[in-house]
Scaffold this active site. Structure first.
Site, PDB file in Angstrom:
ATOM      1  N   PHE A   1     -24.740 -24.456  -5.213  1.00  0.00           N
ATOM      2  CA  PHE A   1     -25.071 -24.358  -3.794  1.00  0.00           C
ATOM      3  C   PHE A   1     -23.785 -24.113  -3.016  1.00  0.00           C
ATOM      4  O   PHE A   1     -22.809 -24.844  -3.180  1.00  0.00           O
ATOM      5  CB  PHE A   1     -25.714 -25.670  -3.336  1.00  0.00           C
ATOM      6  CG  PHE A   1     -26.928 -25.483  -2.479  1.00  0.00           C
ATOM      7  CD1 PHE A   1     -26.794 -25.108  -1.152  1.00  0.00           C
ATOM      8  CD2 PHE A   1     -28.199 -25.670  -2.991  1.00  0.00           C
ATOM      9  CE1 PHE A   1     -27.908 -24.927  -0.354  1.00  0.00           C
ATOM     10  CE2 PHE A   1     -29.327 -25.495  -2.208  1.00  0.00           C
ATOM     11  CZ  PHE A   1     -29.182 -25.117  -0.879  1.00  0.00           C
TER      12      PHE A   1
ATOM     13  N   PRO B   1     -14.268 -22.433   5.283  1.00  0.00           N
ATOM     14  CA  PRO B   1     -13.049 -22.973   5.922  1.00  0.00           C
ATOM     15  C   PRO B   1     -13.339 -23.546   7.315  1.00  0.00           C
ATOM     16  O   PRO B   1     -12.808 -24.593   7.676  1.00  0.00           O
ATOM     17  CB  PRO B   1     -12.131 -21.751   6.022  1.00  0.00           C
ATOM     18  CG  PRO B   1     -12.614 -20.810   4.967  1.00  0.00           C
ATOM     19  CD  PRO B   1     -14.074 -21.073   4.767  1.00  0.00           C
TER      20      PRO B   1
ATOM     21  N   THR C   1     -18.968 -26.422  -6.137  1.00  0.00           N
ATOM     22  CA  THR C   1     -18.943 -27.229  -7.356  1.00  0.00           C
ATOM     23  C   THR C   1     -19.646 -26.520  -8.502  1.00  0.00           C
ATOM     24  O   THR C   1     -20.774 -26.049  -8.355  1.00  0.00           O
ATOM     25  CB  THR C   1     -19.594 -28.601  -7.083  1.00  0.00           C
ATOM     26  OG1 THR C   1     -18.760 -29.287  -6.145  1.00  0.00           O
ATOM     27  CG2 THR C   1     -19.716 -29.440  -8.350  1.00  0.00           C
TER      28      THR C   1
ATOM     29  N   ARG D   1     -28.282 -36.639  -1.895  1.00  0.00           N
ATOM     30  CA  ARG D   1     -27.850 -37.957  -1.404  1.00  0.00           C
ATOM     31  C   ARG D   1     -28.425 -39.080  -2.259  1.00  0.00           C
ATOM     32  O   ARG D   1     -27.764 -40.081  -2.514  1.00  0.00           O
ATOM     33  CB  ARG D   1     -28.237 -38.119   0.073  1.00  0.00           C
ATOM     34  CG  ARG D   1     -27.313 -37.328   0.971  1.00  0.00           C
ATOM     35  CD  ARG D   1     -27.756 -37.188   2.394  1.00  0.00           C
ATOM     36  NE  ARG D   1     -26.896 -36.199   3.055  1.00  0.00           N
ATOM     37  CZ  ARG D   1     -27.101 -35.678   4.248  1.00  0.00           C
ATOM     38  NH1 ARG D   1     -28.140 -36.060   4.971  1.00  0.00           N
ATOM     39  NH2 ARG D   1     -26.276 -34.794   4.754  1.00  0.00           N
TER      40      ARG D   1
ATOM     41  N   ARG E   1      -8.904 -62.291 -20.652  1.00  0.00           N
ATOM     42  CA  ARG E   1      -7.493 -62.269 -20.256  1.00  0.00           C
ATOM     43  C   ARG E   1      -7.017 -63.677 -19.868  1.00  0.00           C
ATOM     44  O   ARG E   1      -7.589 -64.307 -18.958  1.00  0.00           O
ATOM     45  CB  ARG E   1      -7.309 -61.327 -19.060  1.00  0.00           C
ATOM     46  CG  ARG E   1      -5.932 -61.288 -18.464  1.00  0.00           C
ATOM     47  CD  ARG E   1      -4.940 -60.659 -19.404  1.00  0.00           C
ATOM     48  NE  ARG E   1      -3.641 -60.455 -18.793  1.00  0.00           N
ATOM     49  CZ  ARG E   1      -2.555 -60.130 -19.472  1.00  0.00           C
ATOM     50  NH1 ARG E   1      -2.618 -59.967 -20.797  1.00  0.00           N
ATOM     51  NH2 ARG E   1      -1.411 -59.952 -18.863  1.00  0.00           N
TER      52      ARG E   1
ATOM     53  N   GLU F   1     -21.770 -33.877   0.560  1.00  0.00           N
ATOM     54  CA  GLU F   1     -23.182 -34.020   0.984  1.00  0.00           C
ATOM     55  C   GLU F   1     -23.286 -34.838   2.264  1.00  0.00           C
ATOM     56  O   GLU F   1     -24.214 -35.627   2.443  1.00  0.00           O
ATOM     57  CB  GLU F   1     -24.050 -34.658  -0.114  1.00  0.00           C
ATOM     58  CG  GLU F   1     -23.954 -34.031  -1.475  1.00  0.00           C
ATOM     59  CD  GLU F   1     -24.216 -32.538  -1.506  1.00  0.00           C
ATOM     60  OE1 GLU F   1     -24.774 -32.014  -0.523  1.00  0.00           O
ATOM     61  OE2 GLU F   1     -23.841 -31.904  -2.497  1.00  0.00           O
TER      62      GLU F   1
ATOM     63  N   THR G   1     -20.326 -36.573   5.118  1.00  0.00           N
ATOM     64  CA  THR G   1     -19.362 -37.679   5.072  1.00  0.00           C
ATOM     65  C   THR G   1     -20.035 -38.970   5.558  1.00  0.00           C
ATOM     66  O   THR G   1     -21.126 -38.944   6.152  1.00  0.00           O
ATOM     67  CB  THR G   1     -18.169 -37.385   6.009  1.00  0.00           C
ATOM     68  OG1 THR G   1     -18.677 -37.291   7.352  1.00  0.00           O
ATOM     69  CG2 THR G   1     -17.460 -36.097   5.640  1.00  0.00           C
TER      70      THR G   1
HETATM   71  C1  FAD Z   1     -14.905 -32.072  -4.571  1.00  0.00           C
HETATM   72  C2  FAD Z   1     -15.798 -31.453  -3.539  1.00  0.00           C
HETATM   73  C3  FAD Z   1     -16.919 -30.742  -3.943  1.00  0.00           C
HETATM   74  C4  FAD Z   1     -17.759 -30.135  -2.994  1.00  0.00           C
HETATM   75  N1  FAD Z   1     -18.829 -29.390  -3.415  1.00  0.00           N
HETATM   76  C5  FAD Z   1     -19.504 -28.631  -2.508  1.00  0.00           C
HETATM   77  C6  FAD Z   1     -20.498 -27.708  -2.931  1.00  0.00           C
HETATM   78  O1  FAD Z   1     -20.828 -27.592  -4.120  1.00  0.00           O
HETATM   79  N2  FAD Z   1     -21.079 -26.919  -2.000  1.00  0.00           N
HETATM   80  C7  FAD Z   1     -20.763 -27.020  -0.685  1.00  0.00           C
HETATM   81  O2  FAD Z   1     -21.335 -26.272   0.118  1.00  0.00           O
HETATM   82  N3  FAD Z   1     -19.853 -27.919  -0.241  1.00  0.00           N
HETATM   83  C8  FAD Z   1     -19.205 -28.710  -1.137  1.00  0.00           C
HETATM   84  N4  FAD Z   1     -18.235 -29.605  -0.688  1.00  0.00           N
HETATM   85  C9  FAD Z   1     -17.910 -29.669   0.712  1.00  0.00           C
HETATM   86  C10 FAD Z   1     -18.296 -30.968   1.374  1.00  0.00           C
HETATM   87  O3  FAD Z   1     -19.692 -31.053   1.530  1.00  0.00           O
HETATM   88  C11 FAD Z   1     -17.515 -31.050   2.686  1.00  0.00           C
HETATM   89  O4  FAD Z   1     -16.170 -31.298   2.335  1.00  0.00           O
HETATM   90  C12 FAD Z   1     -18.033 -32.111   3.627  1.00  0.00           C
HETATM   91  O5  FAD Z   1     -19.308 -31.757   4.121  1.00  0.00           O
HETATM   92  C13 FAD Z   1     -17.101 -32.343   4.820  1.00  0.00           C
HETATM   93  O6  FAD Z   1     -16.687 -31.147   5.402  1.00  0.00           O
HETATM   94  P1  FAD Z   1     -15.121 -30.874   5.650  1.00  0.00           P
HETATM   95  O7  FAD Z   1     -14.415 -31.157   4.386  1.00  0.00           O
HETATM   96  O8  FAD Z   1     -14.976 -29.526   6.219  1.00  0.00           O
HETATM   97  O9  FAD Z   1     -14.671 -31.961   6.685  1.00  0.00           O
HETATM   98  P2  FAD Z   1     -14.821 -31.895   8.292  1.00  0.00           P
HETATM   99  O10 FAD Z   1     -16.221 -31.567   8.646  1.00  0.00           O
HETATM  100  O11 FAD Z   1     -13.765 -31.017   8.826  1.00  0.00           O
HETATM  101  O12 FAD Z   1     -14.528 -33.381   8.679  1.00  0.00           O
HETATM  102  C14 FAD Z   1     -13.207 -33.915   8.771  1.00  0.00           C
HETATM  103  C15 FAD Z   1     -13.330 -35.356   9.262  1.00  0.00           C
HETATM  104  O13 FAD Z   1     -13.948 -35.379  10.553  1.00  0.00           O
HETATM  105  C16 FAD Z   1     -15.090 -36.195  10.521  1.00  0.00           C
HETATM  106  N5  FAD Z   1     -16.126 -35.665  11.407  1.00  0.00           N
HETATM  107  C17 FAD Z   1     -16.605 -34.401  11.473  1.00  0.00           C
HETATM  108  N6  FAD Z   1     -17.600 -34.309  12.357  1.00  0.00           N
HETATM  109  C18 FAD Z   1     -17.776 -35.544  12.871  1.00  0.00           C
HETATM  110  C19 FAD Z   1     -18.666 -36.124  13.812  1.00  0.00           C
HETATM  111  N7  FAD Z   1     -19.616 -35.390  14.399  1.00  0.00           N
HETATM  112  N8  FAD Z   1     -18.548 -37.437  14.083  1.00  0.00           N
HETATM  113  C20 FAD Z   1     -17.609 -38.180  13.452  1.00  0.00           C
HETATM  114  N9  FAD Z   1     -16.747 -37.705  12.560  1.00  0.00           N
HETATM  115  C21 FAD Z   1     -16.826 -36.413  12.244  1.00  0.00           C
HETATM  116  C22 FAD Z   1     -15.538 -36.192   9.072  1.00  0.00           C
HETATM  117  O14 FAD Z   1     -16.353 -37.313   8.769  1.00  0.00           O
HETATM  118  C23 FAD Z   1     -14.206 -36.216   8.347  1.00  0.00           C
HETATM  119  O15 FAD Z   1     -13.721 -37.520   8.318  1.00  0.00           O
HETATM  120  C24 FAD Z   1     -17.446 -30.271  -1.636  1.00  0.00           C
HETATM  121  C25 FAD Z   1     -16.341 -31.020  -1.225  1.00  0.00           C
HETATM  122  C26 FAD Z   1     -15.518 -31.601  -2.165  1.00  0.00           C
HETATM  123  C27 FAD Z   1     -14.313 -32.372  -1.705  1.00  0.00           C
END
Ligand code: FAD
Length: 389
Positions: free
Chosen positions: A122, A127, A157, A240, A265, A363, A365
């Site tokens: 998926f 960026p 992933t 989730r 231990r 999925e 944060t």
């Molecule tokens: C190892 C790994 C595997 C992944 N696999 C996949 C995959 O297979 N397919 C895919 O599509 N994605 C994948 N992801 C992406 C993942 O779903 C995103 O990293 C995640 O949704 C967060 O997006 P971001 O990293 O851009 O962080 P951002 O959205 O930029 O967030 C940065 C920070 O700001 C906070 N924040 C953002 N908006 C708000 C808000 N409204 N209120 C409060 N806090 C907020 C976030 O909680 C976080 O702490 C993967 C990520 C990782 C690390």
């Protein structure tokens, strides 16, 4: 109220535990030390998944899956989640929105995926679009009855071993038309740009993909144009719940290792479990696991009984939030109980500590789960969380 788990379900769980312990665990150290597994080992694992009947536990038998209920899937995912290096992910779960495909899509994508002949992944994140997928820039421009896909996807992933991607894009760059496309990796214009390294050792990679004017015919639209969000939501709910169950299993394994170590231990002339500081940590770990398990089993059980879709969404967020944060606390304490040994990569607890950190990020944060829960409370009151049923 009868909270008994049926005997066949307990047997299924025992089978999954045996699979994790005898098939997945033996690969952990090689994976950790080399950073990947040889292709021959991955092929052997794929066959073992089929031989043990764990392929596509989340899809119907008529599509080549195992037809397990959500509760049964939870029991299996709990056991698989005990493995480190995300070896649980060698047990494939084709994305749930595929079941909404056309008969041809089901034949060409879902069925071979369930059978282990093809693998799909998926791709939503970009960026500039993480927590807020409405910012997606990947576009599918419609010309002469065909689509031309352009954009970039990150963190895909298992993208390195995938045969096709489910790509979330905006038709004609219009954010009101989020749409899912089935994109074969071999198509001209699809390429992997980079394969970054992450905190965890993961059996597969999370590459970045670029799409350059990839030509797709209309049959590659999954669901309907503009229906991408609804389908992605189904994927989120399923993912989730799976994460919740994996976190539960990981916590149990870490707690079991810490508990055994605390008994054997000896320091200052007695087993360290006799120090109240250690005993209290074990007590907190056990209680947290108990709370998470009660919550996760309940929600899975409710979904099987036809829980309203909105409540499913509301409660799946709550289980993911609690289970992923609980796992962080429990595994951190387990590592502490193990002292220096808990910091060694040869120790499963050290690996679990790194492995489960991402569960608070992907999925959705923890902050996004809280925002969903907060939004539900605003709309419906506390009922979805404090009422029963
Ligand atoms: C190892 C790994 C595997 C992944 N696999 C996949 C995959 O297979 N397919 C895919 O599509 N994605 C994948 N992801 C992406 C993942 O779903 C995103 O990293 C995640 O949704 C967060 O997006 P971001 O990293 O851009 O962080 P951002 O959205 O930029 O967030 C940065 C920070 O700001 C906070 N924040 C953002 N908006 C708000 C808000 N409204 N209120 C409060 N806090 C907020 C976030 O909680 C976080 O702490 C993967 C990520 C990782 C690390």
């Amino acid at each position: 109220m009868d909270l008994t788990i049926a005997k066949p379900d307990l047997e299924l769980k025992a089978r999954a535990r045996n699979f994790a312990e005898t098939v997945l665990f033996p690969q952990e150290l090689e994976l950790e030390l080399k950073g990947c597994l040889p292709a021959a080992t991955l092929a052997k694992l794929r066959q073992a998944v089929i031989d043990n009947g764990f392929n596509a536990i989340n899809h119907a038998r008529e599509h080549g899956g195992q037809g397990l209920s959500i509760f049964q899937q939870t029991l299996v995912n709990e056991e698989l989640g005990k493995s480190t290096g995300a070896l649980w992910s060698v047990v494939w779960h084709p994305a749930i929105p595929l079941k909404n495909g056309t008969p041809e899509q089901i034949r060409d994508y879902l069925v071979p995926n369930c059978q282990g002949k093809r693998r799909g992944v998926f791709a939503i994140t970009e960026p500039g679009a993480g927590s807020d997928p409405r910012q997606v820039q990947t576009r599918a421009d419609r010309r002469n009855g065909r689509y031309y896909l352009s954009g970039e996807k990150w963190f895909v992933t298992a993208g390195n071993v995938a045969d096709y991607l489910i790509v979330h894009a905006h038709v004609d760059g219009d954010a009101s038309k989020p749409t899912l496309f089935l994109v074969d990796k071999v198509l001209p214009g699809v390429r992997i740009k980079r394969m970054p390294k992450f905190m965890h050792t993961y059996v597969f990679e999370h590459p970045e993909f670029v799409f350059e004017n990839v030509e797709l015919d209309e049959s590659r639209v999954l669901g309907k144009v503009g229906g991408g969000f609804e389908l992605t939501k189904d994927w989120f709910v399923e993912a989730r719940l799976q994460i919740s169950a994996n976190c539960l299993g990981a916590s149990i394994r870490a707690a079991e290792i810490a508990n055994a170590y605390a008994a054997e231990r000896v320091q200052f002339g007695r087993p360290i479990r006799d120090f109240q500081a250690i005993e209290f940590m074990l007590a907190d770990m056990a209680v947290e696991i108990m709370a998470a398990k009660s919550m996760i089993y309940r929600v899975a059980w409710e979904i099987d009984r036809g829980l309203d879709r909105k409540l499913v969404h509301a409660r799946a967020s709550a289980t993911k939030l609690f289970a992923s944060e609980m796992a962080g606390r429990v595994i951190d304490r387990a590592l502490q109980i193990l002292g220096g040994r808990g910091y060694m990569r040869e120790n499963p607890v050290e690996r679990l500590y790194r492995d489960i950190r991402v569960d608070r990020i992907w999925e959705g944060t923890s902050e996004i789960q809280r925002a969903i829960i907060g939004g539900q409370i605003k709309k419906r009151g506390l009922g979805p969380y404090v009422d029963w049923g």
